[in-house]
Design an enzyme around this catalytic site. Structure first.
Site, mmCIF file in Angstrom:
data_model
loop_
_atom_site.group_PDB
_atom_site.id
_atom_site.type_symbol
_atom_site.label_atom_id
_atom_site.label_comp_id
_atom_site.label_asym_id
_atom_site.label_seq_id
_atom_site.Cartn_x
_atom_site.Cartn_y
_atom_site.Cartn_z
ATOM 1 C CB ALA A 196 0.050 -4.146 6.840
ATOM 2 C CG ASN A 243 -1.796 -1.197 1.148
ATOM 3 O OD1 ASN A 243 -2.653 -1.330 0.055
ATOM 4 N ND2 ASN A 243 -2.181 -1.925 2.133
ATOM 5 C CE1 TYR A 287 0.863 5.418 7.263
ATOM 6 C CE2 TYR A 287 -1.309 5.362 6.227
ATOM 7 C CZ TYR A 287 -0.281 4.880 6.986
ATOM 8 O OH TYR A 287 -0.577 3.746 7.807
ATOM 9 C CG HIS A 289 7.011 2.072 10.870
ATOM 10 N ND1 HIS A 289 6.554 1.044 10.027
ATOM 11 C CD2 HIS A 289 8.005 1.393 11.862
ATOM 12 C CE1 HIS A 289 7.062 -0.227 10.541
ATOM 13 N NE2 HIS A 289 7.864 0.088 11.525
HETATM 14 C C1 DQA Z 1 3.352 2.309 8.372
HETATM 15 C C2 DQA Z 1 2.661 1.728 9.571
HETATM 16 C C3 DQA Z 1 1.921 0.297 9.198
HETATM 17 O O1 DQA Z 1 1.245 0.177 10.364
HETATM 18 C C4 DQA Z 1 0.869 0.305 8.232
HETATM 19 O O2 DQA Z 1 0.313 -0.880 8.016
HETATM 20 C C5 DQA Z 1 1.616 1.009 7.083
HETATM 21 C C6 DQA Z 1 2.623 2.151 6.978
HETATM 22 C C7 DQA Z 1 4.041 3.489 8.226
HETATM 23 O O3 DQA Z 1 4.731 3.771 7.470
HETATM 24 O O4 DQA Z 1 3.605 4.245 9.287
HETATM 25 O O5 DQA Z 1 0.991 0.624 5.782
HETATM 26 O O6 DQA Z 1 4.441 1.208 8.270
#
Ligand code: DQA
Length: 144
Positions: A77, A10, A22, A100
């Protein structure tokens, strides 16, 4: 120096996906900024994003043949689920930095568990997309 920048599921939708969490930068925007830093530091970056766990594992395994010195990894994820990706990083023994964009500690309980944090060189969580640049600066210093 060769560094692999790896992004999980994603993250190809950055810029469109839950912008309140994000932000509005696309993955391409992030990659362009990282390339500017890398070029100044005589470093070659390899970018790869996949929504499929096995493809991410294959790329981690193939890092051995590409002479990759460090990996910057946002497992998305899979952070919270993937023993298989953890094992592949342990297998290749290439130092990696976990990124993250959001602060996973302050979100839902299921995001508090990471299968990577205890084996990462360093974790950058909650710095927004800037976390990738912080990780790159850290990775550039790994052999110095
Ligand atoms: C993520 C945080 C994860 O929990 C989430 O599933 C993501 C993005 C982040 O960059 O904050 O897809 O890795």
């Amino acid at each position: 120096m060769n560094i692999l920048v790896l992004n999980g599921p994603n993250l190809n939708l950055l810029g469109l996906r839950e912008e309140d969490i994000y932000g509005s930068d696309s993955l391409k925007d992030i990659e362009n900024r990282l390339n500017i830093i890398a070029e100044k530091n005589n470093c070659k970056l390899y970018f790869y994003q996949s929504n499929a766990e096995h493809e991410l594992i294959d790329v981690i395994q193939s890092s051995l043949n590409k002479d990759i010195d460090a990996i910057i990894f946002n497992p998305a994820a899979y952070t919270h689920t993937s023993v298989a990706l953890r094992d592949s990083l342990l297998a290749v023994k290439i130092p990696f930095f976990e990124v993250h964009i959001s602060d996973v500690e302050s979100r839902e309980d299921f995001r508090k568990k990471s299968y990577f944090s205890d084996i990462a060189e360093k974790v950058f969580s909650g710095h927004g997309v800037k976390g990738y640049e912080l990780a790159l600066n850290e990775a550039l210093n790994i052999n110095r």
